[in-house]
Design a protein around this motif. Sequence first.
Motif, PDB file in Angstrom:
ATOM      1  N   ARG A   1     -11.609 154.415  43.808  1.00  0.00           N
ATOM      2  CA  ARG A   1     -10.583 154.095  44.800  1.00  0.00           C
ATOM      3  C   ARG A   1     -10.637 154.992  46.019  1.00  0.00           C
ATOM      4  NH1 ARG A   1      -4.571 154.589  42.647  1.00  0.00           N
ATOM      5  NH2 ARG A   1      -5.152 156.776  42.480  1.00  0.00           N
ATOM      6  N   LYS A   2     -11.020 156.250  45.849  1.00  0.00           N
ATOM      7  CA  LYS A   2     -10.950 157.179  46.978  1.00  0.00           C
ATOM      8  C   LYS A   2     -11.826 156.721  48.142  1.00  0.00           C
ATOM      9  CE  LYS A   2     -14.497 160.487  45.357  1.00  0.00           C
ATOM     10  NZ  LYS A   2     -14.725 161.888  44.934  1.00  0.00           N
TER      11      LYS A   2
ATOM     12  N   ASP B   1      -9.977 153.699  49.743  1.00  0.00           N
ATOM     13  CA  ASP B   1      -8.800 154.200  50.459  1.00  0.00           C
ATOM     14  C   ASP B   1      -9.197 154.801  51.800  1.00  0.00           C
ATOM     15  OD1 ASP B   1      -7.081 153.424  48.457  1.00  0.00           O
ATOM     16  OD2 ASP B   1      -6.711 155.449  47.690  1.00  0.00           O
TER      17      ASP B   1
ATOM     18  N   ARG C   1      -8.171 153.444  55.444  1.00  0.00           N
ATOM     19  CA  ARG C   1      -7.440 154.299  56.386  1.00  0.00           C
ATOM     20  C   ARG C   1      -8.112 154.289  57.754  1.00  0.00           C
ATOM     21  NH1 ARG C   1      -3.777 158.313  56.137  1.00  0.00           N
ATOM     22  NH2 ARG C   1      -3.779 158.287  53.854  1.00  0.00           N
TER      23      ARG C   1
ATOM     24  N   PRO D   1      -4.142 150.804  45.692  1.00  0.00           N
ATOM     25  CA  PRO D   1      -4.218 151.842  46.733  1.00  0.00           C
ATOM     26  C   PRO D   1      -3.387 153.071  46.363  1.00  0.00           C
ATOM     27  CG  PRO D   1      -3.764 149.679  47.685  1.00  0.00           C
ATOM     28  CD  PRO D   1      -3.600 149.535  46.208  1.00  0.00           C
ATOM     29  N   SER D   2      -3.851 154.217  46.791  1.00  0.00           N
ATOM     30  CA  SER D   2      -3.152 155.459  46.445  1.00  0.00           C
ATOM     31  C   SER D   2      -1.799 155.564  47.144  1.00  0.00           C
ATOM     32  CB  SER D   2      -4.016 156.666  46.815  1.00  0.00           C
ATOM     33  OG  SER D   2      -4.339 156.659  48.191  1.00  0.00           O
ATOM     34  N   TRP D   3      -1.568 154.747  48.191  1.00  0.00           N
ATOM     35  CA  TRP D   3      -0.289 154.840  48.898  1.00  0.00           C
ATOM     36  C   TRP D   3       0.849 154.142  48.147  1.00  0.00           C
ATOM     37  CZ3 TRP D   3       1.035 149.898  49.486  1.00  0.00           C
ATOM     38  CH2 TRP D   3       0.065 148.949  49.787  1.00  0.00           C
TER      39      TRP D   3
ATOM     40  N   PRO E   1      -1.131 150.838  54.398  1.00  0.00           N
ATOM     41  CA  PRO E   1      -2.323 151.484  54.951  1.00  0.00           C
ATOM     42  C   PRO E   1      -2.146 151.964  56.387  1.00  0.00           C
ATOM     43  CG  PRO E   1      -2.566 149.114  55.093  1.00  0.00           C
ATOM     44  CD  PRO E   1      -1.256 149.362  54.379  1.00  0.00           C
TER      45      PRO E   1
END
Length: 632
Positions: free
Chosen positions: A350-351, A354, A358, A473-475, A541
């Motif tokens: 995922r990183k 992401d 971004r 997503p990490s958000w 995002p």
Amino acid sequence: MSIIEQNKLEPVSLKDVTINDHFWAPRRKINREQTIPFQYKQCKETGRIDALKLNWKQGDPEIHPFWDSDVAKWIEAASYSLATDPDAELSKLVDEVIELISAAQQEDGYLNTYFTAVKPGKRWTDLRDAHELYCAGHFIEAGVAHFQATGKCSLLDIVCRYADYIDSVFGPEEGKIKGYPGHQEIELALIKLYHVTGEARYFRLSQFFIEERGNEPHYFTEEKKKYGPGYFEELFSTFANLKEYNQSHKPVREQDKVVGHSVRAMYMYCAMADLAKENGDEKLREACDRLWNNLHYKNMYVTGGIGSTAEYEGFTCDYDLPNESAYAETCAAIGLVFWNHRMLQLDCDRKYADALERALFNGVISGISLDGKKYFYENPLESLGEVHRKEWFGVSCCPPNISRLLGSLGQYIYSQSDSEAIIHLYVSGSAKFKLANQEIKLNQTTNYPWDGNVSIQLEVENPVSFALKLRIPSWTKSAGLKVNGEMVSLENILDKGYVRIEREWKNHDQIELILPMTIEKVYAHPSVRQNRNHVALQRGPLVYCIEGIDNTHYLSQLSLPRDKELTAIFDQKLLGGIVKIVGNGEITEVYDSEDLYQTKPFTTKSFEMTAVPYYAWDNREAGPMKVWIPES
């Protein structure tokens, strides 16, 4: 089998992806109908296209060494557009430019307007400065894109001849030049050419350029001794470390910190990732990981912008991220998308997606106006009102670069392996996968990035077993998942930030992904001195900013109370339809005094603050802008 070989993915072909959402589809339409024709006009009027006629003579305005790359990127952007939206008029225009390129190619395969018309007899004497191999790389990328889009070999044959000639000049063999480009680009282009043609020599040449870089004796030092000062000698003489500037300070496998010119670095890292993938090269992959960590954890803006200084368009030191003077070149953010996309094919983590997202939603599309006609070369995170987009630049690398990214957007959304279909980005439309000996179609429906609800429907001829992977997503903090209307726990099916659902799928199976979007206050690492006691706003995002037109032309007097709530509101009439953020801010009351300093503290009053997505700033009247807001 190495970890890389186990995890290798392939992007779904651009031709197998459709985009019909409310966010990207209009931008791509503007790119086709406004941006690409306008860029052709600029290339024509500024002499870039006519330079290919090789009729320059002494006394004429000098052809710039970069010009070939602008024309090549325009062809690449136009080709991506033709791949998804055939256009007879645009196709004819591209063919006409390719005819000029063909006529400009020399008998031995060499192709460069500057060194053919302006500096004949000087080939390969200024690899450090003159962008000879850089321009060659962009021609190669254009040739590959044109062939894949149209099936025509007209430009592909030209660039293969050129690559064959370059291969006869450079390499480890006796009698060949042991040099490499001052501006990396050809390395990644040769890998693309290898994939299309299957010609292993192109792969080996890319590998040579990467592996030779930074070795001793240092090529650029020896080149200067032999041929004298380079094209940018006067400028480069002011740089503290020119070897770091072009990432030739040490062999690439030993590099662990991002240095120098940010675009050069991104293109080199792309090639390193490509080579690691092709070879299953764990050591090269480890070098990519070290560089990725240093960049993303210590040298990247919250917008995905990179390269903080205008002095040499690149990196300074860890945590040095000034806002008003931020360079954050559009091309560098595009390069960051390219690199993270390649890392994502090495490892579905995922990183990487992401970071790609971004940069894409913030640092990239901020580089072009909403009407597709003006551009930012640099993307500051704060402005007093004097920074504005322009129609073109003397060095105009960014406009066609952003155009080719928008045209090729479809290839960044999905990947697949032998047994997995993967969705990285959420965009309404569809994609076709080849899995288990049949075609599988995924249909996405979403209002992303304004809403985090995503509906996915499958179309299959016969029941088929495979794994579907969806990025969380990490958000988002509390994602939900339904399969055919039934809630599914994410607890045991998360794999590096992706939900993995493996089962037998039937026609019209339905997946619902719920990604709650809340307004987040983002705080910078304490070592980022410029942002101490400041906050940035993010929703989904998107990173937000405040502009003078919505607030006050004295943005420096505005602050955000820590305990006040903020609200997201969709405004159909604002900036083409956006979600804005509103809430109670505070503004400093200035006393009626001419004193510059005083001992009495200032008071504040409540103020209704409005923030808009960063990508959309400077599309209305001129005025100040800030991403990082003081927190009170």
